[in-house]
Structures are given as structure tokens and as C-alpha cells.
Design an enzyme around this catalytic site. Structure first.
Site, mmCIF file in Angstrom:
data_model
loop_
_atom_site.group_PDB
_atom_site.id
_atom_site.type_symbol
_atom_site.label_atom_id
_atom_site.label_comp_id
_atom_site.label_asym_id
_atom_site.label_seq_id
_atom_site.Cartn_x
_atom_site.Cartn_y
_atom_site.Cartn_z
ATOM 1 N N ASP A 10 0.852 -1.179 0.000
ATOM 2 C CA ASP A 10 0.000 0.000 0.000
ATOM 3 C C ASP A 10 0.896 1.239 0.000
ATOM 4 O O ASP A 10 1.678 1.448 0.929
ATOM 5 C CB ASP A 10 -0.874 -0.044 1.257
ATOM 6 C CG ASP A 10 -1.849 1.106 1.375
ATOM 7 O OD1 ASP A 10 -1.676 2.133 0.682
ATOM 8 O OD2 ASP A 10 -2.778 0.985 2.191
ATOM 9 N N ILE A 11 0.772 2.061 -1.012
ATOM 10 C CA ILE A 11 1.636 3.243 -1.137
ATOM 11 C C ILE A 11 1.438 4.220 0.018
ATOM 12 O O ILE A 11 2.357 4.947 0.380
ATOM 13 C CB ILE A 11 1.438 3.933 -2.505
ATOM 14 C CG1 ILE A 11 2.633 4.863 -2.800
ATOM 15 C CG2 ILE A 11 0.099 4.657 -2.585
ATOM 16 C CD1 ILE A 11 2.755 5.273 -4.238
ATOM 17 N N ASN A 24 -5.765 13.168 -10.681
ATOM 18 C CA ASN A 24 -6.460 13.690 -11.848
ATOM 19 C C ASN A 24 -6.148 15.186 -11.920
ATOM 20 O O ASN A 24 -5.607 15.757 -10.980
ATOM 21 C CB ASN A 24 -7.972 13.390 -11.798
ATOM 22 C CG ASN A 24 -8.656 14.030 -10.619
ATOM 23 O OD1 ASN A 24 -8.554 15.235 -10.404
ATOM 24 N ND2 ASN A 24 -9.356 13.230 -9.837
ATOM 25 N N GLY A 32 -9.064 5.291 -6.765
ATOM 26 C CA GLY A 32 -7.801 4.575 -6.826
ATOM 27 C C GLY A 32 -6.747 5.137 -5.895
ATOM 28 O O GLY A 32 -7.017 5.478 -4.741
ATOM 29 N N VAL A 33 -5.524 5.219 -6.393
ATOM 30 C CA VAL A 33 -4.393 5.733 -5.618
ATOM 31 C C VAL A 33 -4.686 7.146 -5.123
ATOM 32 O O VAL A 33 -4.426 7.487 -3.966
ATOM 33 C CB VAL A 33 -3.093 5.718 -6.462
ATOM 34 C CG1 VAL A 33 -1.969 6.481 -5.783
ATOM 35 C CG2 VAL A 33 -2.663 4.297 -6.753
ATOM 36 N N ASP A 34 -5.233 7.980 -5.981
ATOM 37 C CA ASP A 34 -5.533 9.366 -5.636
ATOM 38 C C ASP A 34 -6.460 9.443 -4.417
ATOM 39 O O ASP A 34 -6.191 10.158 -3.460
ATOM 40 C CB ASP A 34 -6.172 10.050 -6.848
ATOM 41 C CG ASP A 34 -6.255 11.563 -6.738
ATOM 42 O OD1 ASP A 34 -5.517 12.158 -5.930
ATOM 43 O OD2 ASP A 34 -7.056 12.154 -7.487
ATOM 44 N N SER A 122 -1.379 5.759 -14.636
ATOM 45 C CA SER A 122 -2.249 5.534 -15.808
ATOM 46 C C SER A 122 -2.694 4.091 -16.032
ATOM 47 O O SER A 122 -3.468 3.833 -16.945
ATOM 48 C CB SER A 122 -1.627 6.074 -17.109
ATOM 49 O OG SER A 122 -1.629 7.484 -17.095
ATOM 50 N N GLY A 124 -4.471 2.147 -13.983
ATOM 51 C CA GLY A 124 -5.735 1.803 -13.349
ATOM 52 C C GLY A 124 -6.901 2.181 -14.253
ATOM 53 O O GLY A 124 -7.016 1.711 -15.386
ATOM 54 N N TYR A 126 -7.334 4.675 -15.986
ATOM 55 C CA TYR A 126 -6.934 5.305 -17.245
ATOM 56 C C TYR A 126 -6.576 4.286 -18.321
ATOM 57 O O TYR A 126 -6.298 4.663 -19.447
ATOM 58 C CB TYR A 126 -5.781 6.280 -17.015
ATOM 59 C CG TYR A 126 -6.198 7.583 -16.363
ATOM 60 C CD1 TYR A 126 -7.447 7.755 -15.759
ATOM 61 C CD2 TYR A 126 -5.337 8.657 -16.343
ATOM 62 C CE1 TYR A 126 -7.810 8.952 -15.158
ATOM 63 C CE2 TYR A 126 -5.697 9.867 -15.749
ATOM 64 C CZ TYR A 126 -6.934 10.003 -15.164
ATOM 65 O OH TYR A 126 -7.291 11.196 -14.582
#
Length: 175
Positions: A10-11, A24, A32-34, A122, A124, A126
Site C-alpha cells: 500500500d503506497i 487527476n 484509486g491511488v488518488d 495511468s 488503473g 486510465y
């Protein structure tokens, strides 16, 4: 020379100087990550992003660019937000994707960050194919000059981890 490491995990749990966010263009959070970075990092990240939108990035952060904010409650000092391109099979946007990694490393250098954790930008929602995303990410980071000592790719699932491990192995010089 930057050492590239791969971690399955996990980042938002990485103890590094800077965490890269696959953001984004609005910089105001997403999925997602964001979304995970904004949730775990807390309102401080969103407040910094709103300040950026109110000043330099009124129309949003352009694709391929990167900008830093506080890391809020994350175990890092900074978040480096970068906006990856949406994959289009009929258009080669690989240079824009490579720019996300180069620009993130440039911002990390400006901050004095020595350790940086990257997600797969990109790949995920994207839609970028994982093997191509891995090739672009790893070759770009391996070829970048700068003071970052460790670029850690934090891969959320086993498939991504194995893909990155395979691509990294193919890039490693023999001997």
C-alpha cells in the site's frame, strides 16, 4: 544513480521522503491511488491542492506535469501529484506517461527528497496496459539523472508486482 526497488503493498504506508500520487487534473482527489492518498493523508493535502488550484493551476494540473504538496498524515514528507494520460490505442501518448515520472523526479530533486514511492501511473482507470506502463516507468526512472537515491515502485497486487519484476529483470544488464 537511482536504485529501483519493487514492493508489493500500500503506497500510503511507505516511509519515504515523497509519495507520488497518480492524480487527476483537478488535484481535488478521486478514486484509486488518488483517493487512497487523500483519505489517508487527511484534509491538509486537499487544502494544499485547493491553494494550488486558486493560484498556479486554476485550470488544473496539465497531463505529464508534477507538483508537490504536504503529505498530511502520511508517513512521508511530501506528496508529488502527477497527471497521467488516458490510454488510447490509436494514439501514442507514451511520452506524456514518461513525462509523469521525469517530472516527479525533478520535483523530488527540488524538494531534496532522497526516497520516492511511485504507483503505476495511468494503469488503473486510465486503462494503460500494465506491461507497457511498467516498461515506460522503469526505463524512464532508470535513465533519469538526479539525486534521488531510491525509486520504490509500490505495486498493489501480485499481477502488477510480477509484471514489474519481469520487465525490470529484462532491463537489468547481464553479468
Amino acid at each position: 544513480m537511482t536504485r529501483i526497488t519493487l514492493v508489493r503493498g500500500d503506497i500510503t504506508e511507505q516511509q519515504v521522503d515523497a509519495v507520488v500520487n497518480a492524480a487527476n487534473s483537478s488535484l481535488l482527489g478521486g478514486g484509486g491511488v488518488d483517493g487512497a492518498i487523500h483519505r489517508r493523508g487527511g484534509p491538509e493535502i486537499l487544502a494544499d491542492c485547493r491553494r494550488l488550484r486558486a493560484s498556479r493551476y486554476g485550470r488544473g494540473l496539465p497531463t505529464g506535469r508534477a507538483v508537490a504538496t504536504t503529505a498530511g498524515r502520511l508517513p512521508a514528507r511530501w506528496v508529488i501529484h502527477t497527471v497521467g494520460p488516458v490510454y488510447r490505442p490509436d494514439e501514442d501518448l507514451s511520452e506524456l506517461l514518461a513525462s509523469c515520472y521525469r517530472e516527479s523526479l525533478r520535483v523530488a530533486d527540488e524538494l531534496g527528497a532522497r526516497t520516492v514511492a511511485f504507483p503505476v501511473v495511468s494503469a488503473g482507470i486510465y486503462g494503460w496496459p500494465m506491461d507497457d506502463a511498467a516498461r515506460i516507468a522503469l526505463t524512464t526512472v532508470a535513465g533519469a539523472a538526479g539525486a534521488v537515491a531510491e525509486a520504490r515502485f509500490v505495486l498493489f497486487d501480485e499481477e502488477a508486482f510480477e509484471t514489474f519484476r519481469s520487465v525490470l529483470g529484462a532491463l537489468a544488464p547481464e553479468g
